[in-house]
Structures are given as structure tokens and as C-alpha cells.
Design a protein around this motif. Structure first.
Motif, PDB file in Angstrom:
ATOM      1  N   PRO A 186     154.484 102.427   1.483  1.00  0.00           N
ATOM      2  CA  PRO A 186     154.712 101.682   0.242  1.00  0.00           C
ATOM      3  C   PRO A 186     156.198 101.489  -0.084  1.00  0.00           C
ATOM      4  O   PRO A 186     156.599 100.443  -0.590  1.00  0.00           O
ATOM      5  CB  PRO A 186     154.037 102.549  -0.820  1.00  0.00           C
ATOM      6  CG  PRO A 186     152.998 103.312  -0.080  1.00  0.00           C
ATOM      7  CD  PRO A 186     153.591 103.557   1.282  1.00  0.00           C
ATOM      8  N   LEU A 187     157.018 102.494   0.224  1.00  0.00           N
ATOM      9  CA  LEU A 187     158.455 102.339  -0.026  1.00  0.00           C
ATOM     10  C   LEU A 187     159.048 101.312   0.927  1.00  0.00           C
ATOM     11  O   LEU A 187     159.799 100.428   0.512  1.00  0.00           O
ATOM     12  CB  LEU A 187     159.170 103.689   0.117  1.00  0.00           C
ATOM     13  CG  LEU A 187     160.678 103.656  -0.143  1.00  0.00           C
ATOM     14  CD1 LEU A 187     160.985 103.097  -1.534  1.00  0.00           C
ATOM     15  CD2 LEU A 187     161.268 105.048   0.021  1.00  0.00           C
ATOM     16  N   ARG A 188     158.697 101.399   2.201  1.00  0.00           N
ATOM     17  CA  ARG A 188     159.191 100.443   3.186  1.00  0.00           C
ATOM     18  C   ARG A 188     158.871  99.009   2.765  1.00  0.00           C
ATOM     19  O   ARG A 188     159.695  98.107   2.921  1.00  0.00           O
ATOM     20  CB  ARG A 188     158.582 100.726   4.556  1.00  0.00           C
ATOM     21  CG  ARG A 188     159.067  99.767   5.633  1.00  0.00           C
ATOM     22  CD  ARG A 188     158.332  99.909   6.964  1.00  0.00           C
ATOM     23  NE  ARG A 188     158.227 101.264   7.424  1.00  0.00           N
ATOM     24  CZ  ARG A 188     157.065 101.954   7.477  1.00  0.00           C
ATOM     25  NH1 ARG A 188     155.926 101.399   7.103  1.00  0.00           N
ATOM     26  NH2 ARG A 188     157.045 103.190   7.930  1.00  0.00           N
ATOM     27  N   ALA A 189     157.683  98.805   2.217  1.00  0.00           N
ATOM     28  CA  ALA A 189     157.268  97.465   1.800  1.00  0.00           C
ATOM     29  C   ALA A 189     158.161  96.895   0.697  1.00  0.00           C
ATOM     30  O   ALA A 189     158.267  95.681   0.559  1.00  0.00           O
ATOM     31  CB  ALA A 189     155.810  97.493   1.332  1.00  0.00           C
ATOM     32  N   ARG A 190     158.811  97.773  -0.043  1.00  0.00           N
ATOM     33  CA  ARG A 190     159.679  97.324  -1.133  1.00  0.00           C
ATOM     34  C   ARG A 190     161.129  97.162  -0.705  1.00  0.00           C
ATOM     35  O   ARG A 190     161.941  96.634  -1.468  1.00  0.00           O
ATOM     36  CB  ARG A 190     159.608  98.318  -2.286  1.00  0.00           C
ATOM     37  CG  ARG A 190     158.197  98.428  -2.850  1.00  0.00           C
ATOM     38  CD  ARG A 190     158.178  99.124  -4.155  1.00  0.00           C
ATOM     39  NE  ARG A 190     158.815  98.273  -5.160  1.00  0.00           N
ATOM     40  CZ  ARG A 190     159.203  98.706  -6.350  1.00  0.00           C
ATOM     41  NH1 ARG A 190     159.036  99.957  -6.687  1.00  0.00           N
ATOM     42  NH2 ARG A 190     159.774  97.892  -7.209  1.00  0.00           N
ATOM     43  N   LEU A 191     161.464  97.637   0.470  1.00  0.00           N
ATOM     44  CA  LEU A 191     162.854  97.623   0.917  1.00  0.00           C
ATOM     45  C   LEU A 191     163.148  96.393   1.755  1.00  0.00           C
ATOM     46  O   LEU A 191     162.284  95.882   2.450  1.00  0.00           O
ATOM     47  CB  LEU A 191     163.167  98.871   1.752  1.00  0.00           C
ATOM     48  CG  LEU A 191     162.953 100.212   1.080  1.00  0.00           C
ATOM     49  CD1 LEU A 191     163.321 101.341   2.031  1.00  0.00           C
ATOM     50  CD2 LEU A 191     163.730 100.324  -0.210  1.00  0.00           C
ATOM     51  N   GLY A 192     164.394  95.953   1.725  1.00  0.00           N
ATOM     52  CA  GLY A 192     164.839  94.875   2.584  1.00  0.00           C
ATOM     53  C   GLY A 192     165.764  95.431   3.642  1.00  0.00           C
ATOM     54  O   GLY A 192     166.159  96.591   3.599  1.00  0.00           O
ATOM     55  N   GLY A 193     166.090  94.615   4.603  1.00  0.00           N
ATOM     56  CA  GLY A 193     167.054  95.010   5.618  1.00  0.00           C
ATOM     57  C   GLY A 193     166.404  95.485   6.898  1.00  0.00           C
ATOM     58  O   GLY A 193     165.252  95.914   6.918  1.00  0.00           O
ATOM     59  N   ALA A 194     167.177  95.402   7.971  1.00  0.00           N
ATOM     60  CA  ALA A 194     166.674  95.748   9.297  1.00  0.00           C
ATOM     61  C   ALA A 194     166.373  97.232   9.434  1.00  0.00           C
ATOM     62  O   ALA A 194     165.557  97.623  10.250  1.00  0.00           O
ATOM     63  CB  ALA A 194     167.699  95.324  10.358  1.00  0.00           C
ATOM     64  N   ASP A 195     167.010  98.061   8.628  1.00  0.00           N
ATOM     65  CA  ASP A 195     166.823  99.507   8.742  1.00  0.00           C
ATOM     66  C   ASP A 195     165.886 100.068   7.665  1.00  0.00           C
ATOM     67  O   ASP A 195     165.958 101.246   7.330  1.00  0.00           O
ATOM     68  CB  ASP A 195     168.174 100.222   8.710  1.00  0.00           C
ATOM     69  CG  ASP A 195     168.916 100.019   7.399  1.00  0.00           C
ATOM     70  OD1 ASP A 195     168.529  99.123   6.606  1.00  0.00           O
ATOM     71  OD2 ASP A 195     169.883 100.764   7.158  1.00  0.00           O
ATOM     72  N   ALA A 196     164.995  99.242   7.137  1.00  0.00           N
ATOM     73  CA  ALA A 196     164.083  99.672   6.068  1.00  0.00           C
ATOM     74  C   ALA A 196     163.202 100.841   6.509  1.00  0.00           C
ATOM     75  O   ALA A 196     162.951 101.759   5.720  1.00  0.00           O
ATOM     76  CB  ALA A 196     163.215  98.500   5.603  1.00  0.00           C
ATOM     77  N   ASP A 197     162.760 100.847   7.774  1.00  0.00           N
ATOM     78  CA  ASP A 197     161.936 101.956   8.279  1.00  0.00           C
ATOM     79  C   ASP A 197     162.693 103.269   8.185  1.00  0.00           C
ATOM     80  O   ASP A 197     162.163 104.267   7.685  1.00  0.00           O
ATOM     81  CB  ASP A 197     161.523 101.728   9.738  1.00  0.00           C
ATOM     82  CG  ASP A 197     160.511 100.611   9.894  1.00  0.00           C
ATOM     83  OD1 ASP A 197     159.814 100.298   8.923  1.00  0.00           O
ATOM     84  OD2 ASP A 197     160.423 100.066  11.013  1.00  0.00           O
ATOM     85  N   LEU A 198     163.899 103.266   8.669  1.00  0.00           N
ATOM     86  CA  LEU A 198     164.713 104.482   8.660  1.00  0.00           C
ATOM     87  C   LEU A 198     165.016 104.931   7.226  1.00  0.00           C
ATOM     88  O   LEU A 198     164.880 106.109   6.892  1.00  0.00           O
ATOM     89  CB  LEU A 198     166.014 104.267   9.433  1.00  0.00           C
ATOM     90  CG  LEU A 198     166.991 105.443   9.439  1.00  0.00           C
ATOM     91  CD1 LEU A 198     166.355 106.674  10.081  1.00  0.00           C
ATOM     92  CD2 LEU A 198     168.282 105.053  10.161  1.00  0.00           C
ATOM     93  N   ARG A 199     165.404 104.001   6.380  1.00  0.00           N
ATOM     94  CA  ARG A 199     165.728 104.364   4.990  1.00  0.00           C
ATOM     95  C   ARG A 199     164.517 104.900   4.245  1.00  0.00           C
ATOM     96  O   ARG A 199     164.629 105.847   3.460  1.00  0.00           O
ATOM     97  CB  ARG A 199     166.342 103.166   4.250  1.00  0.00           C
ATOM     98  CG  ARG A 199     167.754 102.870   4.733  1.00  0.00           C
ATOM     99  CD  ARG A 199     168.460 101.782   3.948  1.00  0.00           C
ATOM    100  NE  ARG A 199     167.822 100.500   4.135  1.00  0.00           N
ATOM    101  CZ  ARG A 199     167.300  99.748   3.170  1.00  0.00           C
ATOM    102  NH1 ARG A 199     167.327 100.125   1.916  1.00  0.00           N
ATOM    103  NH2 ARG A 199     166.745  98.590   3.450  1.00  0.00           N
ATOM    104  N   ALA A 200     163.332 104.351   4.482  1.00  0.00           N
ATOM    105  CA  ALA A 200     162.123 104.858   3.824  1.00  0.00           C
ATOM    106  C   ALA A 200     161.821 106.279   4.293  1.00  0.00           C
ATOM    107  O   ALA A 200     161.485 107.152   3.485  1.00  0.00           O
ATOM    108  CB  ALA A 200     160.941 103.932   4.117  1.00  0.00           C
ATOM    109  N   SER A 201     161.964 106.528   5.585  1.00  0.00           N
ATOM    110  CA  SER A 201     161.736 107.887   6.104  1.00  0.00           C
ATOM    111  C   SER A 201     162.781 108.863   5.589  1.00  0.00           C
ATOM    112  O   SER A 201     162.467 110.014   5.264  1.00  0.00           O
ATOM    113  CB  SER A 201     161.733 107.879   7.634  1.00  0.00           C
ATOM    114  OG  SER A 201     160.573 107.236   8.113  1.00  0.00           O
TER     115      SER A 201
END
Length: 181
Positions: A122-137
């Protein structure tokens, strides 16, 4: 008759939730759950398949809603840290029960799945950018670190600190991951 099954299954789930939170995974047996729910341990197995199955169902049944998917993204860091700090004893007890049971292979796999579905995804879905996966984790890890320091280690400095100061400082760290400058 179907209503009796639903009622009995609910009683088993409620008993399991209480017992796992109070006694932990290792300290709770299927017999304990059955006895508390006025049911045979075989009925617990019938409804949930195994101790792991009833544990996971019990933990899902007491999970609190959290603000990951709601509100403006630019204030999510502070709102989420405030939620963590204000979480009631049930949320704390659930976190500790899950942590203590996480060495079971079946539970570990399901916890990783729930972590992904309930927080990271759910957090990843709200994030933009190429590194959204890493930032959500990383955001999930940041929150888990705070929970660990407060509820497992019992860090006296953090426990004594003003909640609003923690919200401001830790929330800023999370916000930097959610919405980098």
C-alpha cells in the motif's frame, strides 16, 4: 446449524487471539485454545488446519487499521509515527506475539506476505519514482526498528521521551523516505 459453526469458529478465534497475545505462540497449545473456547482441540484443527493456521487467523483478526493508505502523502511520516506511539496494548501485544512466532517456517512465510500486503504494497502504491520499492521497504524497516526499540528492548530513553518530539524527529525520517526532497 451453520450459525452454531460460525459461533464456535468465532469462539475459537477469540480464544486463540487472547491466548497467543497473553502466552505467546510457544506457550499456547491447541488444547488450551479448545479448552478456552469450550471446544475439542480436533475442532480447532478442523477449522484452521494447524496451530500455525489458527495463529495466523487470530493475528489477522486483531490487526488494527493504520493510516498508510489515507490522508495526504506529505504528512504521512508524522501521522504514522503518531499512530505507532498511540497504539493500544492490543497492537503491542500482537506485534510481540508475531515476533516471537516468526521463527516457524509457515508463519515466517505468511508474515512476509502480510508485511507486503499490509504495509509495503500500500505504501509503494502511493509513492512515485524509480526507487519506490526500496523506499517503501526502508520505511517499513524504519517503523519496525522503532517498535523493536520500544516494545522488545524497552529503550528507556525512548520510553521517557516526549511523544511529540519522537513524532517530529522520527516522522521526519519516515517522511524523507516517503517523499524525498
Amino acid at each position: 446449524m451453520p450459525e452454531d459453526r460460525t459461533t464456535k469458529r468465532g469462539a475459537i478465534l477469540a480464544a486463540a487471539s487472547r491466548l497467543f497475545i497473553d502466552n505467546g505462540y510457544a506457550g499456547t497449545s491447541l488444547r488450551d485454545i479448545g479448552r478456552d473456547a469450550d471446544a475439542d482441540a480436533a475442532l480447532v484443527i478442523h477449522y484452521f488446519g494447524s496451530k500455525d493456521g489458527v495463529f495466523l487467523a487470530a493475528m489477522r483478526s486483531v490487526q488494527a487499521e493504520h493510516p498508510i493508505s489515507e490522508g495526504p502523502i506529505d504528512t504521512l511520516g508524522e501521522r504514522f509515527i503518531r499512530y505507532v506511539l498511540e497504539a493500544g496494548p492490543q497492537v503491542r501485544a500482537m506485534f510481540l506475539a508475531i515476533l516471537r512466532a516468526s521463527d516457524s517456517d509457515n508463519i515466517g512465510v505468511e508474515l512476509r506476505r502480510q508485511h507486503e500486503l499490509g504495509f509495503v504494497g500500500p505504501l509503494r502504491a502511493r509513492l512515485g519514482g524509480a526507487d519506490a520499492d526500496l523506499r517503501a521497504s526502508l520505511a517499513a524497516s524504519l517503523v519496525a526498528g522503532l517498535l523493536y526499540a520500544l516494545w522488545v528492548v524497552g529503550d528507556e530513553q525512548l520510553l521517557a521521551a516526549d511523544h511529540e518530539e519522537i513524532v517530529a524527529k522520527y516522522g521526519r525520517l519516515m517522511q524523507e523516505l516517503v517523499n524525498p526532497a
